[in-house]
Write a protein that holds these residues in place. Structure first.
Motif, mmCIF file in Angstrom:
data_model
loop_
_atom_site.group_PDB
_atom_site.id
_atom_site.type_symbol
_atom_site.label_atom_id
_atom_site.label_comp_id
_atom_site.label_asym_id
_atom_site.label_seq_id
_atom_site.Cartn_x
_atom_site.Cartn_y
_atom_site.Cartn_z
ATOM 1 N N ASN A 7 0.855 -1.193 0.000
ATOM 2 C CA ASN A 7 0.000 0.000 0.000
ATOM 3 C C ASN A 7 0.883 1.233 0.000
ATOM 4 O O ASN A 7 1.462 1.595 1.017
ATOM 5 N N LEU A 8 0.983 1.863 -1.159
ATOM 6 C CA LEU A 8 1.966 2.933 -1.329
ATOM 7 C C LEU A 8 1.331 4.296 -1.541
ATOM 8 O O LEU A 8 2.011 5.268 -1.789
ATOM 9 N N ARG A 9 -0.002 4.348 -1.461
ATOM 10 C CA ARG A 9 -0.656 5.645 -1.726
ATOM 11 C C ARG A 9 -0.974 6.334 -0.401
ATOM 12 O O ARG A 9 -0.172 7.123 0.090
ATOM 13 N N VAL A 10 -2.123 6.055 0.171
ATOM 14 C CA VAL A 10 -2.457 6.657 1.466
ATOM 15 C C VAL A 10 -2.869 5.565 2.441
ATOM 16 O O VAL A 10 -4.035 5.460 2.801
ATOM 17 N N PRO A 11 -1.918 4.734 2.854
ATOM 18 C CA PRO A 11 -2.274 3.641 3.752
ATOM 19 C C PRO A 11 -2.799 4.192 5.079
ATOM 20 O O PRO A 11 -2.274 5.170 5.599
ATOM 21 N N SER A 12 -3.835 3.569 5.595
ATOM 22 C CA SER A 12 -4.372 4.061 6.859
ATOM 23 C C SER A 12 -4.278 2.966 7.918
ATOM 24 O O SER A 12 -3.893 1.845 7.629
ATOM 25 N N ARG A 50 -3.733 13.033 2.741
ATOM 26 C CA ARG A 50 -4.510 11.813 2.861
ATOM 27 C C ARG A 50 -5.648 11.856 1.852
ATOM 28 O O ARG A 50 -6.744 11.390 2.092
ATOM 29 N N GLN A 107 -12.912 8.765 -1.633
ATOM 30 C CA GLN A 107 -11.488 8.585 -1.377
ATOM 31 C C GLN A 107 -11.292 7.176 -0.883
ATOM 32 O O GLN A 107 -11.828 6.797 0.133
ATOM 33 N N GLN A 143 -8.768 5.295 0.373
ATOM 34 C CA GLN A 143 -8.006 5.016 1.590
ATOM 35 C C GLN A 143 -7.653 3.537 1.641
ATOM 36 O O GLN A 143 -8.516 2.692 1.562
ATOM 37 N N GLN A 144 -6.400 3.267 1.770
ATOM 38 C CA GLN A 144 -5.986 1.870 1.806
ATOM 39 C C GLN A 144 -6.149 1.359 3.217
ATOM 40 O O GLN A 144 -5.314 1.571 4.072
ATOM 41 N N GLN A 145 -7.311 0.752 3.446
ATOM 42 C CA GLN A 145 -7.595 0.367 4.826
ATOM 43 C C GLN A 145 -7.683 -1.135 4.975
ATOM 44 O O GLN A 145 -8.109 -1.813 4.108
#
Lengths: 490, 327, 334
Positions: free
Chosen positions: A179-184, A292, C330, C332-334
């Motif tokens: 996950n290289l974009r906006v990992p949360s 984000r 959006q 969001q890599q969750q």
């Protein structure tokens, strides 16, 4: 397999009566009734506690999340619903030796992926050398032509990474997704730890657990390192899509941890390729944006024209090097699930090493031979849309209905480039406290990696749990929960 | 620590505070109304209802549609189409709080969230059949509790001053509004009756109660309820927290503090406006005001308050960015 | 040939706007056969124009106008030297198809093979391909020259029929369009049916009386990459090859990559756009600079070409509802 369902011997204390082992690697037990070394003390402690005491602690933990408002949003309707992220009381424990491998493997992987990004946005040597097919890169919806020839500070594209790891049945860690974009999720990792310390203070003190608290500080240091050279004491902000975003809690949490303003697109203004934020004391310059928001939305002038979350002109400031975006624009091409299949080759190409952490076998539907294999085996494979994340756009073959498989067949045939498939992996299982007893549930692990002056990996990460019995899907949007993750000093 | 504050955050804090103050005011007004009505003649009750609607919903609202107190309670408490209903005010306040969740502390959030949930969880039938007073009183209590937490827990930074501005600008406007609408009608009625009968007396008391002023007024003037004293008290008393004068003093104090915190130029329009209104109240004499026309005096206050609100936005929130770039 | 070009663009907003950010592609390109000696931008309201070169070598200027205004005027003046492109052979060798495919397999010009926003195939386009028999035969050059002529023949030029950003289906249905339509249709046929790399060119044409396309406006044509020859320009609107009269300003996959102006602003509710383009040959290099510096209103201005065509500025409305939806989109890599 014989004897796959061994029950714990009768005479075991209450919490483990229902605990069963199967083909999956068990995090706690090497065999029935025999905890692994690093779990022994937890095992003993659980024996001493009555189910009522455990229940009481679980409730204390749940209440603590509720009060802190630690929630996420599910998109079932247009407004979204706020939910508490389910928390499991029992920690997942990783030994120092295992962690060492994970750490080395992640550093290697991130280093190579970063070099890959720099290459494909400059000379594209790896494509000329035919190590990665150029059409996979150029057809990725996350490949940004606007990034070609653009230099980012210190050549660092992927500042914050959350790599999804799983454990194979033999116990080896493998990479499931980059996950290289906006990992949360980092906020849940920190919140889980804080709650764990409160509800299990005694256990915590003697276990030799490596700390996580430095994450906010490390994130700030990393962002500071990426500031444009001329910015002096840089002004750093966290750019959030806003209160309706599922990860809004995390944005507020991290902004507080880092001590930086949480801004939305409408707070920022670009003038003459410089970024400012609108404050009560006038316009204040902004040098680094921990964003984000997806690439598509950051600047309506360059990307999606209807974006109302972004900042018109932001990309012009970025292009001039007046502001740093972290992560850089265009990193999504390297976590495209079709490119994923080539990561071991990418590591070999740039570093001359074999990958320390293996990949999962991946079938690319863009290849007609592999595609027909996938279509013939939809009931046993996991199919994923290449540009999606968060458990959306995914088919878990063995748990799917005939209609779902037909729907995916139709979609794959319409756009094969958009899909990949992997064998259904029996993720490892860890003990969870559910309804008064301890049961095994499938888990994965997302460690957080910060790439600044050096690579910092938080010892542990977010262990996500598929709380439904037998389920292999750990995403919070799909009924997953999480637990604290302990990495031991030794 | 960063001393500057995002304009959007200031905007949310200001409106969070204004909406709560408004919810508090509406709740008190309905409560007073419902306790007065049983002792009122039908015609007086109808007039009173219409005055409340003019004050709390807006002049020009079709009052014919509201021909019972049941309808009135619905309109002012739950009506989704009335942006000033308690439900809408509380929801708006909470939404603003949610936008700045990281700027306010957990107790503030929990308090506002709990208020929201309790209003959401109340039905019109339940309220009407049960004890309306307890419900409205609990809203007042919740708002006071929120303000208490704010005042005792928050640093006196910019955020707190925007909360203060919201509270006192709203409060002064409400008091001035009540005087304007109520007074016009009651005063002419009183003159016509020559001495003010018991009905009118009740109304005056209602006016004071609606402005949260009855007990404080009695301390100053005893039970001597006289229109001119009421005016003096609600407009000019510098010590009573719901008087217009007190409100403007607080507004000016917060503006001064903000000016220092943000390095706003001393000659800024917002300070001149606040200073002018303050002087008008500092030197106001109730006799002169009554002689030269209360209506025009109140109108001047309302206009100047609106200008102060505008000027706050022009200075801190919606300012044109070319000015600031040039600076 | 040396030209002086003046390209005037005026947006008039129905209501005042502010915080405007605009990007323009108006500077003639430098290439082997073209050199831009001089470029001058005059902006009203006044603004500081910055520039960058995009990945296709186009020079993009951008500027911000934070203050309240109700009109934006952009005057782009340039002096460009254009030389004649090399003379083409009558035809190519038939093996050119294979050479092209080899280069394609190596990944050359990948973007220019793909269907883009305006060149995605439609049923009507397929019908046209059958009608004009667009298939690989003979050699690429022969086929392209025939196609250039066929499109010119099949479509009528009509400045009022479509807008610059209309989908090709509009032009295909009515068999009429503007130069962008001619170009997009040929691009789509070349990419999808001949599988040759082709790119969109926006620029100016020094008009002659017998040209089909309208004077006073910008022009568009396409270039196709041919083995041994490189990029060769075809102008299907006028059924000619791009030559000394064609001034290249920007190249892209299609119009969407290279609109002359693109902007975002706050406020307003629509705008009216007027554009005028004047291209004049300069004789003798000595007085060139002086001519380019001629006053703006020298009386020789051609009639203003008025259209709502380039209405590319979109208002940056802050509709909370739509924003809320985007916040949810959006991933969001969750």
């Amino acid at each position: 397999m014989l004897d796959t369902e061994l029950s714990i011997q009768s005479g075991m204390p209450a919490p483990f009566h229902a605990y069963q082992l199967d083909d999956a690697y068990d995090e706690m037990f090497s065999s029935a009734g025999r905890p692994r070394d690093h779990y022994k003390r937890l095992f003993r402690r659980l024996m001493e506690l009555t189910p009522e005491e455990l229940e009481e602690r679980q409730q204390a933990a749940d209440l603590s999340f509720l009060h802190q408002g630690i929630t996420f949003t599910v998109y079932s309707d247009t407004r979204g619903t706020e939910r508490i992220f389910p928390y499991d009381l029992l920690p997942r424990i990783i030994s120092a030796a295992e962690w060492d491998t994970v750490e080395r493997g992640l550093i290697q992987r991130i280093t190579a992926l970063n070099l890959f990004l720099h290459d494909i946005y400059h000379d594209a040597q790896i494509l000329r050398d035919k190590v990665v097919p150029f059409d996979l890169v150029y057809s990725s919806k996350h490949y940004r032509r606007e990034m070609r020839g653009l230099d980012v500070p210190h050549g660092i594209y992927i500042t914050v990474v959350g790599t999804d790891l799983i454990r194979l049945p033999d116990g080896q860690f493998a990479v499931l997704e980059d996950n290289l974009r906006v990992p949360s999720g980092a906020s849940y990792m920190l919140a889980n730890r804080a709650v764990m310390k409160r509800v299990f203070p005694g256990l915590f003190r003697n276990y030799g657990i490596r700390p996580l608290d430095f994450y906010g500080q490390a994130l700030l240091t990393t962002m500071r390192y990426l500031a444009p050279p001329a910015s002096g004491d840089p002004s750093i902000v966290l750019l959030s899509p806003g209160v309706f975003n599922s990860a809004y809690f995390e944005h507020t949490f991290l902004a507080r941890q880092m001590g930086i303003p949480l801004v939305e697109g409408r707070d920022l203004i670009v003038h003459d390729a410089r970024v400012f934020m609108r404050t009560t004391s006038g316009l204040r310059p902004v040098n680094v944006i921990y964003r984000r928001i997806d690439d598509d939305f950051i600047d309506p002038l360059v990307f999606r024209k209807d974006s109302m979350l972004g900042v018109p002109g932001l990309f012009s400031a970025y292009r001039k090097g007046n502001v740093t975006l972290a992560n850089a624009a265009g990193t999504g091409v390297a976590d495209d699930k079709a490119i994923y299949a080539y990561v071991p080759a990418i590591i070999r190409y740039y570093l001359g090493e074999d990958a320390i952490l293996p990949n999962i076998d991946t079938f690319l539907c863009s290849d007609s031979v592999q595609c027909s294999y996938v279509l013939d085996n939809l009931d046993s494979l996991v199919v994923k849309a290449v540009g999606e994340s968060g458990g959306y756009g995914m088919l878990v073959g063995p748990h799917s209905t005939a209609e779902q498989r037909e729907e995916f067949r139709r979609q794959i045939q319409a756009n094969p480039r958009n899909f990949i498939a992997q064998p259904t992996i029996n993720l490892s299982r860890a003990p969870c406290f559910l309804e008064g007893q301890v049961e095994a549930r499938h888990v994965d692990l997302r460690p957080y990696i910060l790439y600044g002056e050096r690579v910092t990996i938080v010892p542990g990460g977010l262990t996500r749990v598929a709380l439904r019995r037998g389920s292999l899907v750990v995403n919070s949007s799909q009924g997953g929960g999480s637990k604290d993750t302990w990495v031991l000093h030794e | 620590m960063n001393s500057s504050m995002l304009s959007r955050v200031a905007d949310s804090l200001y409106w969070m505070s204004r909406y709560l103050e408004r919810a508090d005011h509406v709740a008190r007004q309905i409560d007073v109304h419902l306790t007065l009505v049983p002792e009122q003649a039908t015609e007086a009750a109808r007039k009173r209802r219409n005055r409340l609607i003019a004050c709390l919903v807006g002049e020009g609202y079709p009052v014919e549609a509201v021909d019972s107190d049941y309808d009135l309670v619905h309109l002012l408490t739950f009506d989704e189409d009335n942006s000033n209903s308690i439900m809408r005010c509380v929801a708006s306040a909470r939404e603003n709080a949610r936008q700045v969740r990281e700027q306010i502390n957990t107790q503030m959030w929990e308090q506002i969230n709990q208020l929201y949930l309790s209003v959401q969880g109340t039905s019109l039938e339940w309220l009407w059949q049960g004890q309306p007073h307890r419900f409205y009183h609990s809203i007042n209590q919740d708002v006071y509790r929120f303000q208490g937490i704010t005042d005792s827990r928050i640093s006196r930074d910019q955020g707190w001053h925007f909360v203060q501005l919201g509270r006192y600008i709203e409060r002064s406007a409400e008091t001035a509004d009540t005087l304007n609408v109520d007074f016009r009608e009651l005063y002419s009625a009183a003159l016509a009756d020559d001495a003010g009968d018991q009905q009118t007396y009740l109304e005056w008391v209602g006016l004071l109660r609606g402005a949260a002023a009855y007990e404080a007024y009695s301390k100053v003037y005893m039970a001597n309820v006289q229109p001119r004293f009421i005016i003096e008290f609600l407009l000019l008393n510098p010590e009573f927290p719901y008087s217009v004068h007190f409100g403007i003093n607080m507004v000016q104090a917060s503006l001064d503090a903000l000016g220092a915190l943000t390095d706003t130029h001393k000659s800024s329009r917002v300070f001149r406006l606040a200073g002018r209104l303050r002087a008008m109240l500092d030197f106001g004499q109730v006799d002169e005001i009554m002689d030269s026309g209360l209506g025009s005096y109140l109108l001047a206050i309302q206009n100047q308050s609106a200008q102060i609100h505008e000027a706050i936005y022009q200075t801190y929130i919606n300012y044109p960015i070319d000015d600031k770039l040039a600076a | 040939m040396l030209y002086s070009v003046r390209h005037t663009t005026r947006f008039q907003y129905k209501l005042p706007v502010s915080e405007a950010i605009t990007e323009i592609r108006m500077r003639p390109r430098d290439s082997e056969i073209q050199h831009c000696n001089l470029f001058r931008l005059t902006l009203r309201p006044q603004a500081n124009a910055l520039s960058f070169t995009d990945s296709l070598g186009n020079v993009v200027h951008h500027f911000s106008q934070p203050g309240v205004h109700q009109e934006l005027q952009i005057v782009a003046e340039s002096e460009v030297m254009v030389s004649a492109p090399p003379v083409l052979p009558a035809s190519l060798d038939a093996t050119a198809w294979a050479q092209n495919d080899e280069a394609a397999a190596a990944g050359d010009h990948w973007d220019m093979f793909q269907p883009s926003a305006y060149t995605t195939s439609t049923a009507r386009l397929e019908a046209l391909a059958r009608e004009l028999d667009v298939t690989r035969r003979d050699d690429p050059l022969t086929v392209l020259l025939a196609l250039n002529a066929a499109i010119h023949r099949t479509f009528a030029y009509d400045a009022t029929s479509t807008q610059v950003d209309s989908p090709i289906d509009d032009a295909l249905l009515h068999r009429r369009g503007v130069c962008q339509d001619f170009t997009h249709i040929m691009l789509a046929l070349v990419r999808n049916h001949l599988r040759l790399p082709a790119r969109y060119v926006s620029g100016y044409l020094h008009h002659r009386r017998d040209d089909t396309s309208a004077d006073g406006a910008s022009h568009a044509w396409l270039e196709v990459f041919l083995p041994g020859l490189g990029w060769v320009g075809f102008d299907p609107t006028n059924n000619i090859l791009a030559g000394e009269r064609h001034i290249q300003v920007a190249i892209g996959r299609d119009y969407a990559d290279v609109p002359p102006t693109r902007g975002v602003y706050k406020g307003g509710s629509g705008s009216e756009l007027s554009v005028s383009v004047r291209v004049r040959p300069l004789h003798g290099s000595g007085g060139a600079a002086g001519t380019a510096d001629a006053p703006l209103d020298d009386g020789s201005e051609p009639p203003v070409y008025r259209s709502t065509a380039q209405a590319l500025q979109s208002s940056y409305a802050q509709a909370q509802q739509a924003a809320a939806q985007q916040q949810q989109q959006q991933q969001q890599q969750q």
